[in-house]
Scaffold this active site. Structure first.
Site, mmCIF file in Angstrom:
data_model
loop_
_atom_site.group_PDB
_atom_site.id
_atom_site.type_symbol
_atom_site.label_atom_id
_atom_site.label_comp_id
_atom_site.label_asym_id
_atom_site.label_seq_id
_atom_site.Cartn_x
_atom_site.Cartn_y
_atom_site.Cartn_z
ATOM 1 C CD GLU A 35 -2.870 5.680 6.668
ATOM 2 O OE1 GLU A 35 -2.829 5.658 5.424
ATOM 3 O OE2 GLU A 35 -1.949 5.227 7.388
ATOM 4 N N GLY A 82 2.908 -1.004 4.204
ATOM 5 C CA GLY A 82 2.957 0.400 3.813
ATOM 6 C C GLY A 82 4.382 0.812 3.481
ATOM 7 N N GLY A 83 5.050 1.440 4.449
ATOM 8 C CA GLY A 83 6.376 2.028 4.239
ATOM 9 C C GLY A 83 7.364 1.120 3.531
ATOM 10 N N GLY A 87 2.755 2.558 10.610
ATOM 11 C CA GLY A 87 3.717 3.640 10.407
ATOM 12 C C GLY A 87 4.465 4.059 11.653
ATOM 13 C CD GLU A 121 -3.311 -2.302 7.434
ATOM 14 O OE1 GLU A 121 -2.257 -2.595 6.883
ATOM 15 O OE2 GLU A 121 -3.916 -1.232 7.218
ATOM 16 C CG ASN A 138 -1.675 1.230 1.464
ATOM 17 O OD1 ASN A 138 -1.785 2.062 0.559
ATOM 18 N ND2 ASN A 138 -2.225 1.390 2.666
ATOM 19 C CD1 TRP A 139 3.370 0.961 -3.010
ATOM 20 C CD2 TRP A 139 3.605 2.325 -4.774
ATOM 21 N NE1 TRP A 139 4.097 0.288 -3.956
ATOM 22 C CE2 TRP A 139 4.255 1.101 -5.054
ATOM 23 C CE3 TRP A 139 3.612 3.328 -5.745
ATOM 24 C CZ2 TRP A 139 4.918 0.866 -6.258
ATOM 25 C CZ3 TRP A 139 4.270 3.097 -6.947
ATOM 26 C CH2 TRP A 139 4.923 1.877 -7.196
ATOM 27 C CE LYS A 140 -0.049 3.370 4.740
ATOM 28 N NZ LYS A 140 -0.034 3.516 6.199
ATOM 29 C CB SER A 146 5.431 -1.394 11.886
ATOM 30 O OG SER A 146 5.040 -0.055 12.123
ATOM 31 C CG HIS A 196 -5.762 2.026 5.250
ATOM 32 N ND1 HIS A 196 -5.363 3.001 6.140
ATOM 33 C CD2 HIS A 196 -4.723 1.172 5.136
ATOM 34 C CE1 HIS A 196 -4.122 2.732 6.536
ATOM 35 N NE2 HIS A 196 -3.715 1.632 5.951
HETATM 36 P P1 PGA Z 1 2.994 0.542 7.482
HETATM 37 O O1 PGA Z 1 1.494 0.737 6.895
HETATM 38 O O2 PGA Z 1 3.499 -0.766 6.946
HETATM 39 O O3 PGA Z 1 3.753 1.730 6.969
HETATM 40 O O4 PGA Z 1 2.877 0.508 8.972
HETATM 41 C C1 PGA Z 1 0.634 -0.360 6.752
HETATM 42 C C2 PGA Z 1 -0.703 0.082 6.231
HETATM 43 O O5 PGA Z 1 -1.204 1.124 6.660
HETATM 44 O O6 PGA Z 1 -1.294 -0.605 5.371
#
Ligand code: PGA
Length: 254
Positions: free
Chosen positions: A99, A236-237, A175, A169, A11-13, A215, A97
């Protein structure tokens, strides 16, 4: 031994110019070209989807979107319709998600309607759930997460269930570098599977894939994938770094 095909999804956000998209995909594909028996998905931002689709054509990587709205067209400024995603070759879409829920106010009801829209347009939804740090501290995690699952699945037919993908999640782990302990993540993921069993049946519950996200790194993935019920990762990251995401895709079975 898990008999579900693992999914490793990036997930590149809100990251990824076209130049970065070319760089990430160009770095990733050679490192994972021999992977079989695992489903790899990347979810770039909307502006990079067509570029990513071109770069991924003929590869073993599926394209996913991070969000979508409902229906096939209309006066919804800023939104993208499900058939616009299928038209460019997306096979997956992240729904709900945290977010989207926390920052953009998406409700359980909207999440439920988006899941139904994804299914109608033949997109595989990756349905996110997870508790906040405050909810965990207050001992509310189990009820909160299973409640999110029940609301997400309201009115969804048995026939659609095998294609569903969930991602547990915990918000406090996203993050933050605070990876949820693999045994605890597996416990919650088992609860989610039990909830699917209660709403449908054991055979369907055994088919759904449930990922862990929060993470995830090259250093944590092997331990996570060694758990009985964790069927993959939503990353994500670390999915922005080709070498790290390649190592995640190439996780080592313990
Ligand atoms: P993260 O994000 O790996 O940067 O913690 C995961 C996500 O929100 O899907």
């Amino acid at each position: 031994m898990r008999n579900r095909i693992p999914i490793l999804a990036g997930n590149w956000k809100m990251n990824g110019t076209l130049a970065q998209t070319r760089g990430i995909i160009g770095g990733l594909l050679p490192e994972i070209k021999n992977v079989t028996g695992r489903t790899v998905v990347i979810c770039p931002p909307a502006t990079a989807l067509t570029t990513a689709a071109d770069l991924l054509r003929g590869s073993n990587v599926f394209l996913g979107a991070q969000n979508m709205y409902l229906g096939d067209k209309g006066a919804f400024t800023g939104e993208i319709a499900p058939p616009m995603l299928t038209e460019i070759g997306a096979g997956y879409v992240i729904i709900g998600h945290s977010e989207r829920r926390v920052i953009f106010g998406e409700t359980d009801d909207l999440v439920n309607r988006k899941i139904k829209a994804a299914l109608e347009y033949k997109l595989n939804p990756i349905i996110c759930c997870g508790e906040s740090a405050e909810q965990r501290a207050a001992g509310l995690t189990d009820g909160w997460v299973t409640g999110q699952i029940a609301k997400a699945l309201s009115g969804i037919d048995d026939a659609a269930v095998p294609g569903l993908v969930f991602a547990y999640e915990p918000i406090w782990a996203i993050g933050t570098g605070k990876n949820c302990d693999a045994i605890e993540a597996n416990r919650i993921i088992r609860l989610i599977r039990d909830k699917v069993k209660a709403l449908y049946d054991q055979a369907l519950a055994d088919k759904v894939r449930i990922l862990y996200g929060g993470s995830v790194t090259a250093a944590t993935i092997d331990e996570q994938m060694a758990q009985s019920d964790i069927d993959g990762a939503l990353v994500g990251g670390a999915s922005l770094k080709p070498a790290d995401f390649a190592r995640i895709v190439n996780f080592v079975e313990k």
